[in-house]
Design a protein around this motif. Structure first.
Motif, PDB file in Angstrom:
ATOM      1  N   ARG A 159       0.826  -1.216   0.000  1.00 59.94           N
ATOM      2  CA  ARG A 159       0.000   0.000   0.000  1.00 59.94           C
ATOM      3  C   ARG A 159       0.860   1.266   0.000  1.00 59.94           C
ATOM      4  O   ARG A 159       0.590   2.212  -0.741  1.00 59.94           O
ATOM      5  CB  ARG A 159      -0.925   0.012   1.222  1.00 59.94           C
ATOM      6  N   ARG A 160       1.877   1.275   0.845  1.00 60.43           N
ATOM      7  CA  ARG A 160       2.769   2.442   0.920  1.00 60.43           C
ATOM      8  C   ARG A 160       3.435   2.706  -0.433  1.00 60.43           C
ATOM      9  O   ARG A 160       3.456   3.830  -0.925  1.00 60.43           O
ATOM     10  CB  ARG A 160       3.824   2.211   2.009  1.00 60.43           C
ATOM     11  N   ALA A 161       3.947   1.645  -1.064  1.00 68.25           N
ATOM     12  CA  ALA A 161       4.631   1.805  -2.341  1.00 68.25           C
ATOM     13  C   ALA A 161       3.676   2.235  -3.450  1.00 68.25           C
ATOM     14  O   ALA A 161       4.001   3.117  -4.248  1.00 68.25           O
ATOM     15  CB  ALA A 161       5.326   0.504  -2.717  1.00 68.25           C
ATOM     16  N   MET A 162       2.504   1.627  -3.493  1.00 68.50           N
ATOM     17  CA  MET A 162       1.537   1.991  -4.535  1.00 68.50           C
ATOM     18  C   MET A 162       1.052   3.435  -4.357  1.00 68.50           C
ATOM     19  O   MET A 162       0.842   4.156  -5.332  1.00 68.50           O
ATOM     20  CB  MET A 162       0.351   1.025  -4.536  1.00 68.50           C
ATOM     21  N   LYS A 163       0.883   3.840  -3.101  1.00 67.47           N
ATOM     22  CA  LYS A 163       0.460   5.216  -2.827  1.00 67.47           C
ATOM     23  C   LYS A 163       1.532   6.202  -3.292  1.00 67.47           C
ATOM     24  O   LYS A 163       1.226   7.206  -3.936  1.00 67.47           O
ATOM     25  CB  LYS A 163       0.195   5.377  -1.330  1.00 67.47           C
ATOM     26  N   GLN A 164       2.805   5.883  -3.002  1.00 70.34           N
ATOM     27  CA  GLN A 164       3.896   6.753  -3.435  1.00 70.34           C
ATOM     28  C   GLN A 164       4.031   6.764  -4.955  1.00 70.34           C
ATOM     29  O   GLN A 164       4.280   7.815  -5.557  1.00 70.34           O
ATOM     30  CB  GLN A 164       5.214   6.313  -2.808  1.00 70.34           C
ATOM     31  N   ALA A 165       3.848   5.613  -5.581  1.00 68.41           N
ATOM     32  CA  ALA A 165       3.955   5.537  -7.042  1.00 68.41           C
ATOM     33  C   ALA A 165       2.833   6.335  -7.706  1.00 68.41           C
ATOM     34  O   ALA A 165       3.060   7.034  -8.693  1.00 68.41           O
ATOM     35  CB  ALA A 165       3.923   4.082  -7.496  1.00 68.41           C
ATOM     36  N   ALA A 166       1.625   6.231  -7.153  1.00 71.61           N
ATOM     37  CA  ALA A 166       0.488   6.970  -7.724  1.00 71.61           C
ATOM     38  C   ALA A 166       0.664   8.470  -7.562  1.00 71.61           C
ATOM     39  O   ALA A 166       0.239   9.248  -8.422  1.00 71.61           O
ATOM     40  CB  ALA A 166      -0.810   6.518  -7.065  1.00 71.61           C
ATOM     41  N   ALA A 167       1.322   8.879  -6.478  1.00 70.25           N
ATOM     42  CA  ALA A 167       1.540  10.305  -6.232  1.00 70.25           C
ATOM     43  C   ALA A 167       2.769  10.843  -6.969  1.00 70.25           C
ATOM     44  O   ALA A 167       3.034  12.040  -6.931  1.00 70.25           O
ATOM     45  CB  ALA A 167       1.687  10.551  -4.727  1.00 70.25           C
ATOM     46  N   GLY A 168       3.518   9.967  -7.613  1.00 66.13           N
ATOM     47  CA  GLY A 168       4.706  10.390  -8.341  1.00 66.13           C
ATOM     48  C   GLY A 168       5.892  10.672  -7.437  1.00 66.13           C
ATOM     49  O   GLY A 168       6.818  11.389  -7.823  1.00 66.13           O
ATOM     50  N   GLU A 169       5.891  10.111  -6.243  1.00 63.78           N
ATOM     51  CA  GLU A 169       6.957  10.353  -5.265  1.00 63.78           C
ATOM     52  C   GLU A 169       8.097   9.349  -5.354  1.00 63.78           C
ATOM     53  O   GLU A 169       9.031   9.409  -4.571  1.00 63.78           O
ATOM     54  CB  GLU A 169       6.375  10.313  -3.846  1.00 63.78           C
ATOM     55  N   MET A 170       8.030   8.428  -6.290  1.00 66.15           N
ATOM     56  CA  MET A 170       9.053   7.372  -6.378  1.00 66.15           C
ATOM     57  C   MET A 170      10.164   7.791  -7.330  1.00 66.15           C
ATOM     58  O   MET A 170       9.909   8.197  -8.456  1.00 66.15           O
ATOM     59  CB  MET A 170       8.434   6.068  -6.876  1.00 66.15           C
ATOM     60  N   ASN A 171      11.391   7.692  -6.844  1.00 66.76           N
ATOM     61  CA  ASN A 171      12.543   7.866  -7.718  1.00 66.76           C
ATOM     62  C   ASN A 171      13.191   6.494  -7.901  1.00 66.76           C
ATOM     63  O   ASN A 171      12.719   5.502  -7.353  1.00 66.76           O
ATOM     64  CB  ASN A 171      13.522   8.902  -7.148  1.00 66.76           C
ATOM     65  N   SER A 172      14.259   6.433  -8.641  1.00 67.61           N
ATOM     66  CA  SER A 172      14.858   5.131  -8.950  1.00 67.61           C
ATOM     67  C   SER A 172      15.366   4.417  -7.702  1.00 67.61           C
ATOM     68  O   SER A 172      15.290   3.184  -7.612  1.00 67.61           O
ATOM     69  CB  SER A 172      15.989   5.297  -9.967  1.00 67.61           C
ATOM     70  N   VAL A 173      15.853   5.149  -6.725  1.00 61.79           N
ATOM     71  CA  VAL A 173      16.338   4.527  -5.492  1.00 61.79           C
ATOM     72  C   VAL A 173      15.174   3.927  -4.710  1.00 61.79           C
ATOM     73  O   VAL A 173      15.256   2.788  -4.221  1.00 61.79           O
ATOM     74  CB  VAL A 173      17.115   5.555  -4.632  1.00 61.79           C
ATOM     75  N   LYS A 174      14.083   4.651  -4.577  1.00 58.75           N
ATOM     76  CA  LYS A 174      12.916   4.135  -3.848  1.00 58.75           C
ATOM     77  C   LYS A 174      12.305   2.932  -4.567  1.00 58.75           C
ATOM     78  O   LYS A 174      11.864   1.981  -3.921  1.00 58.75           O
ATOM     79  CB  LYS A 174      11.863   5.227  -3.680  1.00 58.75           C
ATOM     80  N   ILE A 175      12.284   2.985  -5.887  1.00 59.95           N
ATOM     81  CA  ILE A 175      11.757   1.856  -6.662  1.00 59.95           C
ATOM     82  C   ILE A 175      12.616   0.619  -6.434  1.00 59.95           C
ATOM     83  O   ILE A 175      12.096  -0.473  -6.194  1.00 59.95           O
ATOM     84  CB  ILE A 175      11.677   2.214  -8.161  1.00 59.95           C
ATOM     85  N   ARG A 176      13.937   0.791  -6.481  1.00 60.09           N
ATOM     86  CA  ARG A 176      14.844  -0.335  -6.259  1.00 60.09           C
ATOM     87  C   ARG A 176      14.711  -0.862  -4.829  1.00 60.09           C
ATOM     88  O   ARG A 176      14.662  -2.070  -4.605  1.00 60.09           O
ATOM     89  CB  ARG A 176      16.291   0.075  -6.536  1.00 60.09           C
ATOM     90  N   ASN A 177      14.640   0.030  -3.850  1.00 57.54           N
ATOM     91  CA  ASN A 177      14.505  -0.404  -2.450  1.00 57.54           C
ATOM     92  C   ASN A 177      13.206  -1.175  -2.222  1.00 57.54           C
ATOM     93  O   ASN A 177      13.176  -2.145  -1.460  1.00 57.54           O
ATOM     94  CB  ASN A 177      14.598   0.788  -1.505  1.00 57.54           C
TER      95      ASN A 177
END
Length: 155
Positions: free
Chosen positions: A70-88
């Protein structure tokens, strides 16, 4: 009439030919090697251990997995994910997959917990590779399996 007699004669001929043959059984499996037997025994032991996992552990696992997804999908939908967060996030989901191996495969009561972890990671791969279809397909599978895991842990 001639056709009927010809068909009937052909059927009788074929039936006689089938009855004249012996049934031959071919063993394609052969006997298992000692290494294969050890693998089979290890698999059966892991399945037995998976059946003994307490429901509280399965419930705690699925709650942690749901929170992470949920946390990751929420961040992805809000456009808050960068390559480091995606990899983590991908690394975190891979760790969940490894942890989920203790729930066993197929006919164990918490097998859906393992499937949920796998589909969560596969849906995240859709984010990584920008594959919308993979994201949607595996996320819907994840949601169904997560619910089944929760139900099994609640029993």
């Amino acid at each position: 009439m001639k056709r009927t007699a010809a068909v009937a004669g052909l059927c009788v001929f074929l039936a006689i030919g089938v009855q004249a043959r012996e049934l031959v059984v071919h063993d394609l499996g052969g006997s298992a090697t000692p290494e294969e037997q050890k693998k089979g025994q290890a698999f059966m032991a892991s399945q037995k251990a998976a059946d003994e996992v307490p429901a509280a552990e399965a419930k705690a696992f699925i709650v942690r997995l749901d929170d992470s997804v949920r946390r990751a999908m929420k961040q992805a939908a809000a456009g808050e994910m960068n390559s480091v967060k995606i990899r983590n996030q991908a690394i975190e989901l891979a760790k969940f997959q490894l942890e989920a191996e203790r729930f066993g495969v197929l006919f164990t009561r918490f097998a859906k917990c393992r499937s949920a972890a796998t589909d969560a990671a596969m849906s995240w791969q859709g984010v990584v590779w920008r594959d919308q279809k993979q994201l949607e397909d595996h996320y819907s599978l994840y949601q169904a399996e997560s619910g089944a895991c929760r139900d099994a842990a609640s029993e």
